[in-house]
Each structure stands twice: as C-alpha cells, then as structure tokens.
Design a protein around this motif. Sequence first.
Motif, mmCIF file in Angstrom:
data_model
loop_
_atom_site.group_PDB
_atom_site.id
_atom_site.type_symbol
_atom_site.label_atom_id
_atom_site.label_comp_id
_atom_site.label_asym_id
_atom_site.label_seq_id
_atom_site.Cartn_x
_atom_site.Cartn_y
_atom_site.Cartn_z
ATOM 1 N N GLU A 60 3.094 19.530 -32.598
ATOM 2 C CA GLU A 60 1.656 19.291 -32.460
ATOM 3 C C GLU A 60 1.441 18.474 -31.198
ATOM 4 O O GLU A 60 2.213 17.559 -30.904
ATOM 5 C CB GLU A 60 1.113 18.503 -33.651
ATOM 6 N N VAL A 61 0.406 18.819 -30.457
ATOM 7 C CA VAL A 61 0.048 18.063 -29.267
ATOM 8 C C VAL A 61 -1.355 17.498 -29.460
ATOM 9 O O VAL A 61 -2.182 18.095 -30.136
ATOM 10 C CB VAL A 61 0.158 18.917 -27.986
ATOM 11 N N LEU A 62 -1.570 16.343 -28.868
ATOM 12 C CA LEU A 62 -2.861 15.682 -28.995
ATOM 13 C C LEU A 62 -3.719 16.028 -27.787
ATOM 14 O O LEU A 62 -3.299 15.849 -26.647
ATOM 15 C CB LEU A 62 -2.677 14.168 -29.080
ATOM 16 N N VAL A 63 -4.894 16.549 -28.052
ATOM 17 C CA VAL A 63 -5.844 16.853 -26.983
ATOM 18 C C VAL A 63 -7.075 15.980 -27.155
ATOM 19 O O VAL A 63 -7.364 15.493 -28.243
ATOM 20 C CB VAL A 63 -6.252 18.347 -26.962
ATOM 21 N N VAL A 72 -3.351 19.546 -32.330
ATOM 22 C CA VAL A 72 -3.470 21.001 -32.340
ATOM 23 C C VAL A 72 -2.106 21.634 -32.079
ATOM 24 O O VAL A 72 -1.168 20.974 -31.626
ATOM 25 C CB VAL A 72 -4.493 21.503 -31.293
ATOM 26 N N SER A 73 -2.037 22.928 -32.318
ATOM 27 C CA SER A 73 -0.824 23.681 -32.032
ATOM 28 C C SER A 73 -0.769 24.049 -30.555
ATOM 29 O O SER A 73 -1.775 23.998 -29.843
ATOM 30 C CB SER A 73 -0.793 24.960 -32.880
ATOM 31 N N VAL A 74 0.409 24.473 -30.129
ATOM 32 C CA VAL A 74 0.586 24.948 -28.760
ATOM 33 C C VAL A 74 -0.354 26.125 -28.491
ATOM 34 O O VAL A 74 -0.995 26.199 -27.441
ATOM 35 C CB VAL A 74 2.061 25.347 -28.528
ATOM 36 N N GLU A 75 -0.466 27.024 -29.441
ATOM 37 C CA GLU A 75 -1.328 28.198 -29.267
ATOM 38 C C GLU A 75 -2.796 27.816 -29.104
ATOM 39 O O GLU A 75 -3.511 28.433 -28.321
ATOM 40 C CB GLU A 75 -1.157 29.172 -30.431
ATOM 41 N N GLU A 76 -3.241 26.802 -29.828
ATOM 42 C CA GLU A 76 -4.638 26.370 -29.686
ATOM 43 C C GLU A 76 -4.920 25.853 -28.278
ATOM 44 O O GLU A 76 -5.993 26.110 -27.726
ATOM 45 C CB GLU A 76 -4.975 25.295 -30.716
ATOM 46 N N VAL A 77 -3.959 25.147 -27.704
ATOM 47 C CA VAL A 77 -4.149 24.656 -26.336
ATOM 48 C C VAL A 77 -4.205 25.831 -25.368
ATOM 49 O O VAL A 77 -5.053 25.880 -24.481
ATOM 50 C CB VAL A 77 -3.029 23.678 -25.925
ATOM 51 N N LYS A 78 -3.305 26.784 -25.552
ATOM 52 C CA LYS A 78 -3.272 27.929 -24.639
ATOM 53 C C LYS A 78 -4.580 28.722 -24.695
ATOM 54 O O LYS A 78 -5.014 29.277 -23.692
ATOM 55 C CB LYS A 78 -2.077 28.815 -24.947
ATOM 56 N N MET A 88 -2.444 22.567 -16.702
ATOM 57 C CA MET A 88 -2.124 21.871 -17.951
ATOM 58 C C MET A 88 -1.353 22.793 -18.898
ATOM 59 O O MET A 88 -0.443 22.358 -19.606
ATOM 60 C CB MET A 88 -3.386 21.341 -18.612
ATOM 61 N N LYS A 89 -1.703 24.063 -18.908
ATOM 62 C CA LYS A 89 -0.972 25.033 -19.727
ATOM 63 C C LYS A 89 0.461 25.182 -19.232
ATOM 64 O O LYS A 89 1.388 25.307 -20.032
ATOM 65 C CB LYS A 89 -1.688 26.379 -19.724
#
Length: 185
Positions: free
Chosen positions: A56-59, A143-149, A157-158
């Motif tokens: 999970e990454v924080l945005v 969020v997930s990696v996919e949500e960021v992408k 950033m991607k």
Amino acid sequence: MYSMEDMAPLSPPKQRSHQRYNDHGGRRIVGCIPYRFKTSFNKSTGENGISVNQLEVLVISSQNGGAILFPKGGWEEYESMEDAVVREAEEEAGVRGIIKDRLGEWIYVSRRHKSNYEGVMFSFIVKEELSEWLECHRERRWVSVEEVKKGCPHIWMKEALDKLVDKLFGGVGQQQDALEMERIY
C-alpha cells in the motif's frame, strides 16, 4: 537509512528565498513514496508472505484537491536532501518513517509555474501516522499500486512507483528481504 530521529525538529520554511534552484531557474524538488505492507499468512504452509498486492502506498490530494500525488516539495539550502524528504512527508502527509532507497531523478514541467523542475524521489517506509499535521487540509489515503497508476496525473511519479515496486519485488529473494525489512523497522 534515515529517520525522524536523525534530523532537527520540524519547522516549515517561511519563504522560497532559501530554496534550491537548478541552472535554469527551476526549483529542485524532493519527495517520497510512503509505503507499508499488509502481510498475509498462508495456513497450508504456515508461512508469512508478501506480494505486490499487499503493498500500500500513501497518496495525498493536490493543493486544489483535484489529483492524487506523493508528498514532495522544495529542498531548502540549509537542509540535507534527507531532511527535506522527511520534512515533506510530515508536513504534507502527516507521516513519520524511514527513508529506504533513492528511486531516481526526473525533470518535469511545473503546471503552476511553467518551468522545468528537477525532482528526486525516495522510498519511505511509514512507521507512524499523525492525527494532526501542518497540511492536514489535504486528504491522505492508503491505496494500491494500481489505484495510483490509474489516478495520478504525473508520469514521473508513476515511474518512481514502478522503481519502488521493482526494488521491492523485482529481484530473486527481494520479496523475503522486503518482509524482513518490515519486521526489523
């Protein structure tokens, strides 16, 4: 590795006169990708494991609330790059943790100022989430990696996120190393 204990107490920059600029007048920016793992337990094997699905990454929301971003900001003349990364993580996202890896450098055009900025991104494992922080008007969420992408408008950033995923999961044995690092820190 670099953490909050390694730096002086936080105080937000008062003005931009102390910021670092490149040779063309663009700001030098530092930022991080705050992350954590949701670990899973395999009942049949009795082993813990992690995968990119547990990362999970924080945005945070942009200043106007229209986009998701990673914490980033100006690098002040009086601070080390690491101090700036830790400061930005706390000011913009309200998190404390440990800098892990330098993910790379990018040149991008600032949408607001229409000049070329130089950005350096780091991975940042989160150890504490604050209930109050300087820019708490920004929304933050895991969020997930996919949500960021799908949701982040910035290609650079991607690309930094891809580098994080590659560092954590790309090599043989790195998956177990990532889990061990999470246990240690």
